[in-house]
Design a protein around this motif. Structure first.
Motif, PDB file in Angstrom:
ATOM      1  N   ARG A 290       0.847  -1.179   0.000  1.00  0.00           N
ATOM      2  CA  ARG A 290       0.000   0.000   0.000  1.00  0.00           C
ATOM      3  C   ARG A 290       0.888   1.236   0.000  1.00  0.00           C
ATOM      4  N   VAL A 291       0.267   2.401  -0.225  1.00  0.00           N
ATOM      5  CA  VAL A 291       1.052   3.624  -0.332  1.00  0.00           C
ATOM      6  C   VAL A 291       0.677   4.581   0.791  1.00  0.00           C
ATOM      7  N   LYS A 292       1.594   5.486   1.081  1.00  0.00           N
ATOM      8  CA  LYS A 292       1.347   6.467   2.131  1.00  0.00           C
ATOM      9  C   LYS A 292       0.242   7.442   1.719  1.00  0.00           C
ATOM     10  N   THR A 293       0.297   7.900   0.488  1.00  0.00           N
ATOM     11  CA  THR A 293      -0.693   8.861  -0.013  1.00  0.00           C
ATOM     12  C   THR A 293      -1.074   8.475  -1.439  1.00  0.00           C
ATOM     13  N   PRO A 294      -2.284   8.032  -1.659  1.00  0.00           N
ATOM     14  CA  PRO A 294      -2.690   7.652  -3.015  1.00  0.00           C
ATOM     15  C   PRO A 294      -2.887   8.875  -3.909  1.00  0.00           C
ATOM     16  N   ILE A 295      -2.890   8.627  -5.189  1.00  0.00           N
ATOM     17  CA  ILE A 295      -3.189   9.664  -6.182  1.00  0.00           C
ATOM     18  C   ILE A 295      -4.695   9.619  -6.423  1.00  0.00           C
ATOM     19  N   ILE A 296      -5.389  10.674  -6.008  1.00  0.00           N
ATOM     20  CA  ILE A 296      -6.843  10.702  -6.093  1.00  0.00           C
ATOM     21  C   ILE A 296      -7.265  11.752  -7.124  1.00  0.00           C
ATOM     22  N   TRP A 297      -8.183  11.352  -8.000  1.00  0.00           N
ATOM     23  CA  TRP A 297      -8.755  12.264  -8.986  1.00  0.00           C
ATOM     24  C   TRP A 297     -10.245  12.430  -8.706  1.00  0.00           C
ATOM     25  N   TYR A 298     -10.743  13.608  -9.058  1.00  0.00           N
ATOM     26  CA  TYR A 298     -12.150  13.913  -8.857  1.00  0.00           C
ATOM     27  C   TYR A 298     -12.785  14.345 -10.173  1.00  0.00           C
ATOM     28  N   VAL A 299     -14.006  13.905 -10.388  1.00  0.00           N
ATOM     29  CA  VAL A 299     -14.739  14.217 -11.612  1.00  0.00           C
ATOM     30  C   VAL A 299     -15.727  15.346 -11.334  1.00  0.00           C
ATOM     31  N   ASP A 300     -15.770  16.268 -12.252  1.00  0.00           N
ATOM     32  CA  ASP A 300     -16.649  17.433 -12.190  1.00  0.00           C
ATOM     33  C   ASP A 300     -18.116  16.993 -12.151  1.00  0.00           C
ATOM     34  N   PRO A 301     -18.873  17.403 -11.143  1.00  0.00           N
ATOM     35  CA  PRO A 301     -20.300  17.053 -11.122  1.00  0.00           C
ATOM     36  C   PRO A 301     -21.076  17.638 -12.293  1.00  0.00           C
ATOM     37  N   ALA A 302     -20.492  18.618 -13.003  1.00  0.00           N
ATOM     38  CA  ALA A 302     -21.171  19.182 -14.176  1.00  0.00           C
ATOM     39  C   ALA A 302     -21.299  18.173 -15.303  1.00  0.00           C
ATOM     40  N   ALA A 303     -20.494  17.124 -15.277  1.00  0.00           N
ATOM     41  CA  ALA A 303     -20.619  16.073 -16.289  1.00  0.00           C
ATOM     42  C   ALA A 303     -21.890  15.278 -16.017  1.00  0.00           C
ATOM     43  N   PRO A 304     -22.820  15.217 -16.964  1.00  0.00           N
ATOM     44  CA  PRO A 304     -24.067  14.489 -16.727  1.00  0.00           C
ATOM     45  C   PRO A 304     -23.870  12.985 -16.898  1.00  0.00           C
ATOM     46  N   GLU A 305     -24.793  12.229 -16.392  1.00  0.00           N
ATOM     47  CA  GLU A 305     -24.797  10.801 -16.675  1.00  0.00           C
ATOM     48  C   GLU A 305     -25.364  10.565 -18.082  1.00  0.00           C
ATOM     49  N   PRO A 306     -24.881   9.544 -18.805  1.00  0.00           N
ATOM     50  CA  PRO A 306     -23.915   8.514 -18.400  1.00  0.00           C
ATOM     51  C   PRO A 306     -22.459   8.918 -18.603  1.00  0.00           C
ATOM     52  N   ILE A 307     -22.234  10.190 -18.978  1.00  0.00           N
ATOM     53  CA  ILE A 307     -20.868  10.651 -19.235  1.00  0.00           C
ATOM     54  C   ILE A 307     -20.038  10.579 -17.966  1.00  0.00           C
ATOM     55  N   ARG A 308     -20.621  11.000 -16.850  1.00  0.00           N
ATOM     56  CA  ARG A 308     -19.885  11.035 -15.581  1.00  0.00           C
ATOM     57  C   ARG A 308     -19.320   9.660 -15.235  1.00  0.00           C
ATOM     58  N   SER A 309     -20.158   8.642 -15.319  1.00  0.00           N
ATOM     59  CA  SER A 309     -19.696   7.290 -14.985  1.00  0.00           C
ATOM     60  C   SER A 309     -18.635   6.813 -15.965  1.00  0.00           C
ATOM     61  N   ALA A 310     -18.776   7.198 -17.247  1.00  0.00           N
ATOM     62  CA  ALA A 310     -17.784   6.803 -18.247  1.00  0.00           C
ATOM     63  C   ALA A 310     -16.428   7.424 -17.931  1.00  0.00           C
ATOM     64  N   LEU A 311     -16.418   8.678 -17.496  1.00  0.00           N
ATOM     65  CA  LEU A 311     -15.163   9.342 -17.170  1.00  0.00           C
ATOM     66  C   LEU A 311     -14.497   8.683 -15.967  1.00  0.00           C
ATOM     67  N   ILE A 312     -15.285   8.358 -14.961  1.00  0.00           N
ATOM     68  CA  ILE A 312     -14.732   7.688 -13.781  1.00  0.00           C
ATOM     69  C   ILE A 312     -14.167   6.323 -14.169  1.00  0.00           C
ATOM     70  N   GLU A 313     -14.935   5.576 -14.960  1.00  0.00           N
ATOM     71  CA  GLU A 313     -14.486   4.233 -15.342  1.00  0.00           C
ATOM     72  C   GLU A 313     -13.216   4.288 -16.179  1.00  0.00           C
ATOM     73  N   GLY A 314     -13.189   5.170 -17.203  1.00  0.00           N
ATOM     74  CA  GLY A 314     -12.024   5.228 -18.076  1.00  0.00           C
ATOM     75  C   GLY A 314     -10.780   5.704 -17.368  1.00  0.00           C
ATOM     76  N   ALA A 315     -10.902   6.765 -16.563  1.00  0.00           N
ATOM     77  CA  ALA A 315      -9.730   7.266 -15.845  1.00  0.00           C
ATOM     78  C   ALA A 315      -9.204   6.231 -14.861  1.00  0.00           C
ATOM     79  N   ASN A 316     -10.103   5.417 -14.316  1.00  0.00           N
ATOM     80  CA  ASN A 316      -9.684   4.390 -13.358  1.00  0.00           C
ATOM     81  C   ASN A 316      -8.951   3.223 -14.008  1.00  0.00           C
ATOM     82  N   TRP A 317      -8.863   3.202 -15.324  1.00  0.00           N
ATOM     83  CA  TRP A 317      -8.039   2.171 -15.961  1.00  0.00           C
ATOM     84  C   TRP A 317      -6.598   2.228 -15.457  1.00  0.00           C
ATOM     85  N   TRP A 318      -6.143   3.429 -15.066  1.00  0.00           N
ATOM     86  CA  TRP A 318      -4.757   3.550 -14.602  1.00  0.00           C
ATOM     87  C   TRP A 318      -4.510   2.792 -13.307  1.00  0.00           C
ATOM     88  N   LYS A 319      -5.569   2.486 -12.575  1.00  0.00           N
ATOM     89  CA  LYS A 319      -5.404   1.752 -11.328  1.00  0.00           C
ATOM     90  C   LYS A 319      -4.678   0.428 -11.569  1.00  0.00           C
TER      91      LYS A 319
END
Length: 812
Positions: A290-319
C-alpha cells in the motif's frame, strides 16, 4: 467591514471537504494557515501577512498557479474553465518600503547548490506594491489585490490571437488590441480561502478591444468587453523527501528541464527530470505494498450521466497499471464531494466544459519547477467533441440506432470513446506523453489518438469494435518505469526497448510531413498502407448508403450537409499515416548500446506502394458520388446562425447548393499537400542521391502525373487534374521547398502545360486543356492561379478546433 480569515473565515475554510489521505493537508481547524489574511470587502484590499524577510529580503517562497474559473466558450482561444497557467516559483521580496512579487528561475542551478538560484540568470518581477505595515515581530503586511487583478494568465494575448496557449502574459502583445481594463477588474475579497498548505482567491478581469474577432463576437454579449473569473492558488513548497527521476529518452513522459553548471566536465549541463507524482510505499521493501498517499482524482459534477460514470471508469483504468507496478490502492477516481471547490489546489480534477464549437481536450500538470514533482492535475474535456463524434457515427450507421443501447448505437460508441479519452488526458496529468505509434502495435497505449475502428458487416459499416478498453502493454510498462524504484529504472527502460515497443511522440508525429512511418494520429492497424486501402472500402460503402437513414426522426435534412463531410473525408488521417512511408525513416529514441540500432530508411518497394495507395484516394472512382446525393445534400437550413454548423461544411455552389467538384477538390488538396510537403520532397531528394534505387522527386511526380493528369473526359477528372497541376506549381513556389526539388517541380508544370497545349480533344475537354495551358505558361496568370484564395476551397476542420504549443507544457 474587514473579516480576519485567520480567525473566523479560516475555520469555515478548513472544513471544506479535502482529498482523502492527502499528505499536504490536515483539516483540523487548530492548524496554522499558510498565510494570515485580512479580506476587507469595504476597501477591496486583500492584506496578507508575510514572514519576516531574510537577509536577501525574501519574505516567503510559494508555488503559484493561476487558473480560469470561467471560460470564454471559444475553442480556438483555449480560454476554458479549468485552463491553468504556468506554475511559478514565486517569492515576495522586500525592497525598501515596497514588496516585489518575483518569479524565480530555478531551471538554472548554482554548482553543488540546487537550492540556490543562480545570480547569472534573470528573474521576473511581475508586480510591486507598497507595504501596508510592519508588525512588531518583523512580519509585514501587504495588499496583494492589485497583483491578483493583473493578467498573469496571458488572457489578452489569447483573446487577440483567437488561438494559441496561455502563459505568455501581456509581453506577447495584445493581438487584436485586447487589453486588461483595470477599471473593470478587481480581486474578490469574499473568495479568499486559506488552508494549512494553500491559499485560494479569485479575481474578476475584463479585457477590452474595439476590434474583437469572430470567436469573441460569436459569444460575448458585448464583444468589446470580455469578462472572465481568474482563480489564484498559492501553495507551500513541497515537503522534503521527494527524489527527482532523470528522464529517459526511451520512455514517454513530460519533463522539467534543469541546467546544472556543477556537472563534471564532459557531461552535459542540461538534463530533464521526469514529471511524476510522489508515490511512496508503506513497506518500501515489499514487491506489493500500500502507499502512504494515493493519487486521487475527482470528476466534475457538471458532467451528466452517463458521461460522468464513463469518465470515472475510463480514468480508473490507470489503477491496474499502478497495481502491476507494485502499488495497492495507489490510484482512484471519484466524484467531487458536494461543496468542494474544484479549483482548490488540493484537488486533481477532470473538468467537463461546454464550448460554442468543438475543441481539444487536454491534461495539465501543476509541477514543482525545481524537481518535476507533480502536485495536482487538471483535465479539461469539451462536451461538443462528443457530439461531433456522434455526428460521425450517425453518418456511418443508421441514425435510428441512437439511444438503442446496441453495439452500433452512436451514443454508446461516443461513451466508449469518452472512457478512452478520460484515460488519455489523465495519463498526461500523471506524467505520460503521447505515443502515436501505439496504434500500429494492437492498441498498445491509451496515449495514442485512436480513430473508431470501423468494420464492414454485410456490406455496411459496423462500430461494434470501435474503441478498446483498459490500458495497453506500453502503458503498463511505462507506469512501472516512471513510478518504480530508481535502482531498477534503467533496466526497465532497456527492457521496454528490447521488447520492441514503438514510441513516437508529438515532435515526430503531429505534422503530416514528418518522416517516422509509424507516427500517425487517428490511424490504425499494423500496416498503414493496407489499412488505408481497407478504410477506403469502408468509406465507399458508407457513401453508397448515405441518405435520410443517417437522420433522426424530425431532423432537418440540411443536417446531412454537415454529417456528410467527415464521411467523405473519412480517410484523411490514414492517408497521412500511409504517406509517412514516402521518404520515411524508421528511428527510435535510443541510448548507447540500444539493440534497435541506427535509423533505417523505409524500403523502396514500401515507399512506392505508399505513393500508389495514397494516390488511389483521389482516383475518379474514389471521389465520384452517387448521382442523387448532391441534390439531397443541397437542402437549405432555416433558423438562426450556428457557427458550429457553418464551419463544418464544404464550400457550396451558392447558398446551400452542394458542389461535388468542391468536395473532390478538397480531398485532392489533402492528398497532394501531404505527398508534396517541402520536407518530404527534401527527403526524397536526399535518399535518391544516396541510393538511386530509392524513389526521388521525379518518381513521385511521375506517379502523380500518371494518376491525375492522363484523362480529362469529364468535369470530375478535369477538376482533379487542375488541382494536381496547381499543387505541383504551389510546391515549386513554396519557399521551404529545396531548390533542386523546386526546379523539378517547375519543369513538370511546364511539361504538363506544353502537353495540354497540344491536345486534339474537342469540346469542353479541348477548351479546358488549352485554357489551363495558357494560364500555366504565363507567369503572371500562374501566380494568380496558385494563390491560395479564392480558387482553393477551404478544407473543413478535421482536428478539434483551435491550436496550442504542442512542444510546451503538457497538453492534449
Amino acid at each position: 467591514m474587514t473579516v480576519r480569515l485567520s480567525v473566523s473565515l479560516l475555520a469555515l475554510a478548513l472544513t471544506t471537504p479535502a482529498p482523502a489521505q492527502d499528505r499536504t493537508l490536515a483539516t483540523a481547524a487548530a492548524e496554522t494557515p499558510l498565510l494570515r489574511v485580512e479580506a476587507a470587502q469595504a476597501t477591496g484590499k486583500i492584506l496578507v501577512t508575510l514572514p519576516r524577510p531574510d537577509a536577501e529580503g525574501i519574505a516567503g517562497r510559494y508555488l503559484y498557479t493561476p487558473v480560469l474559473r470561467s471560460g470564454l466558450g471559444a475553442a480556438p482561444t483555449s480560454l476554458d474553465r479549468g485552463k491553468i497557467g504556468e506554475t511559478q516559483l514565486l517569492a515576495f521580496r522586500r525592497i525598501g518600503a515596497k514588496i516585489a512579487i518575483q518569479y524565480e528561475n530555478p531551471r538554472f542551478r548554482v554548482p553543488n547548490r540546487p537550492d540556490v538560484r543562480s545570480p547569472d540568470f534573470a528573474t521576473s518581477v511581475v508586480w510591486m506594491g507598497a507595504i501596508d505595515r510592519t508588525n512588531a515581530d518583523g512580519t509585514i503586511v501587504v495588499d496583494i489585490a492589485p497583483f491578483l487583478a493583473s493578467d498573469t494568465l496571458g488572457i489578452a494575448a489569447a483573446l487577440g490571437q483567437e488561438g494559441g496557449s496561455l502563459g505568455g502574459g501581456a509581453a506577447q502583445g495584445a493581438g487584436r488590441g485586447f487589453r486588461l481594463d483595470t477599471g473593470l477588474s478587481a480581486a474578490d475579497p469574499t473568495s479568499v480561502k486559506v488552508f494549512p498548505r494553500n491559499m485560494e482567491v479569485d479575481s474578476l478581469q475584463t479585457f477590452a478591444s474595439d476590434t474583437p474577432g469572430a470567436e469573441v463576437s460569436n459569444i460575448a454579449p458585448e464583444p468589446r468587453r470580455v469578462t472572465l473569473n481568474v482563480h489564484h492558488s498559492f501553495m507551500a513548497l513541497p515537503e522534503a523527501g521527494y527524489v527527482p527521476r532523470r528522464a529517459d529518452p526511451r520512455v514517454a513522459g513530460f519533463a522539467t528541464q534543469a541546467v546544472d553548471y556543477g556537472m563534471a566536465l564532459g557531461q552535459d549541463v542540461v538534463f530533464d527530470f521526469a514529471n511524476r507524482f510522489r508515490l511512496e510505499k508503506t513497506d518500501p521493501g515489499a514487491a506489493l505494498s500500500r502507499v502512504k498517499t494515493p493519487i486521487i482524482w475527482y470528476v466534475d459534477p457538471a458532467a451528466p450521466e452517463p458521461i460522468r460514470s464513463a469518465l470515472i471508469e475510463g480514468a480508473n483504468w490507470w489503477k491496474a497499471g499502478f497495481e502491476a507496478a507494485g502499488y495497492i490502492d495507489a490510484f482512484d477516481v471519484r466524484l467531487l464531494p458536494e461543496g468542494a471547490d474544484p479549483l482548490d489546489a488540493r484537488y486533481s480534477m477532470i473538468t467537463w466544459v461546454d464550448r460554442a464549437t468543438r475543441g481539444w481536450a487536454y491534461g495539465q500538470q501543476v509541477a514543482d519547477p525545481r524537481t518535476g514533482e507533480i502536485l495536482r492535475g487538471m483535465v479539461v474535456l469539451g462536451s461538443e467533441r462528443a457530439r461531433q463524434d456522434i455526428q460521425i457515427f450517425q453518418g456511418l450507421v443508421d441514425a435510428a440506432l441512437t439511444g438503442t443501447g446496441g453495439p452500433n448505437d452512436p451514443a454508446q460508441v461516443a461513451i466508449a470513446r469518452l472512457r478512452q479519452l478520460a484515460a488519455h488526458e489523465v495519463g498526461h496529468s500523471i506524467g505520460f506523453a503521447h505515443n502515436f505509434a501505439a496504434s500500429t502495435q494492437g492498441r498498445a497505449s491509451v496515449m495514442d489518438y485512436p480513430p473508431p475502428r470501423i468494420g464492414l458487416v454485410g456490406g455496411k459499416p459496423d462500430l461494434s469494435n470501435a474503441y478498446g478498453t483498459g490500458l495497453g502493454g506500453w502503458d503498463v510498462a511505462t507506469v512501472d518505469w516512471l513510478y518504480g524504484d530508481d535502482a531498477t529504472a534503467d533496466a526497465k527502460a532497456a527492457a521496454i526497448a528490447a521488447k520492441g515497443w514503438r514510441y513516437v511522440p508529438d515532435d515526430n508525429a503531429r505534422r503530416a510531413d514528418t518522416a517516422q512511418p509509424w507516427g500517425g494520429l487517428w490511424d490504425d492497424g499494423t500496416d498503414p498502407i493496407a489499412e488505408l486501402d481497407r478504410l477506403m472500402t469502408v468509406r465507399r460503402a458508407a457513401i453508397a448508403q448515405f441518405g435520410e437513414r443517417n437522420l433522426l426522426p424530425g431532423e432537418p435534412v440540411s443536417t446531412l450537409r454537415r454529417r456528410f463531410v467527415p464521411i467523405y473525408l473519412l480517410h484523411r488521417y490514414q492517408l497521412v499515416a500511409a504517406a509517412k512511408a514516402v521518404g520515411g525513416v524508421d528511428f527510435a529514441y535510443t541510448v548507447k548500446g540500444d539493440p534497435r540500432g541506427a535509423p533505417k530508411a523505409v524500403p523502396a518497394a514500401t515507399q512506392r506502394a505508399a505513393i500508389a495507395a495514397v494516390l488511389r484516394t483521389i482516383s475518379p472512382e474514389a471521389l465520384r458520388l452517387p448521382p442523387a446525393l448532391p441534390l439531397l445534400l443541397s437542402a437549405p437550413r432555416n433558423g438562426t446562425g450556428n457557427r458550429q454548423f457553418d464551419i463544418e461544411l464544404f464550400d457550396t455552389a451558392g447558398g446551400p447548393v452542394f458542389d461535388p467538384l468542391v468536395a473532390a477538390d478538397t480531398a485532392t488538396q489533402l492528398t497532394l499537400a501531404t505527398l508534396m510537403a517541402p520536407s518530404r520532397l527534401q527527403r526524397l531528394d536526399v535518399q535518391h542521391a544516396i541510393d538511386p534505387t530509392m524513389p526521388g522527386v521525379t518518381a513521385l511526380l511521375d506517379a502523380v502525373e500518371g494518376a491525375t493528369l492522363k484523362t480529362f473526359a469529364d468535369p470530375l477528372t478535369r477538376r482533379i487534374a487542375t488541382r494536381s497541376v496547381i499543387a505541383i506549381a504551389q510546391a515549386a513556389r513554396n519557399a521551404a521547398t529545396p531548390p533542386d526539388a523546386a526546379a523539378l517541380l517547375s519543369d513538370r508544370v511546364t511539361r504538363v502545360a506544353t502537353r495540354l497545349a497540344k491536345t486534339t480533344a474537342a469540346g469542353d475537354e479541348g477548351a479546358w486543356a488549352a485554357g489551363l495551358s495558357r494560364q500555366l505558361l504565363d507567369p503572371q496568370t500562374l501566380a494568380t492561379l496558385i494563390a491560395e484564395r479564392p480558387r482553393t476551397p477551404d478544407v473543413p476542420p478535421g482536428d478539434p478546433i483551435g491550436d496550442t504549443d504542442w512542444m510546451g507544457p503538457p497538453g492534449r
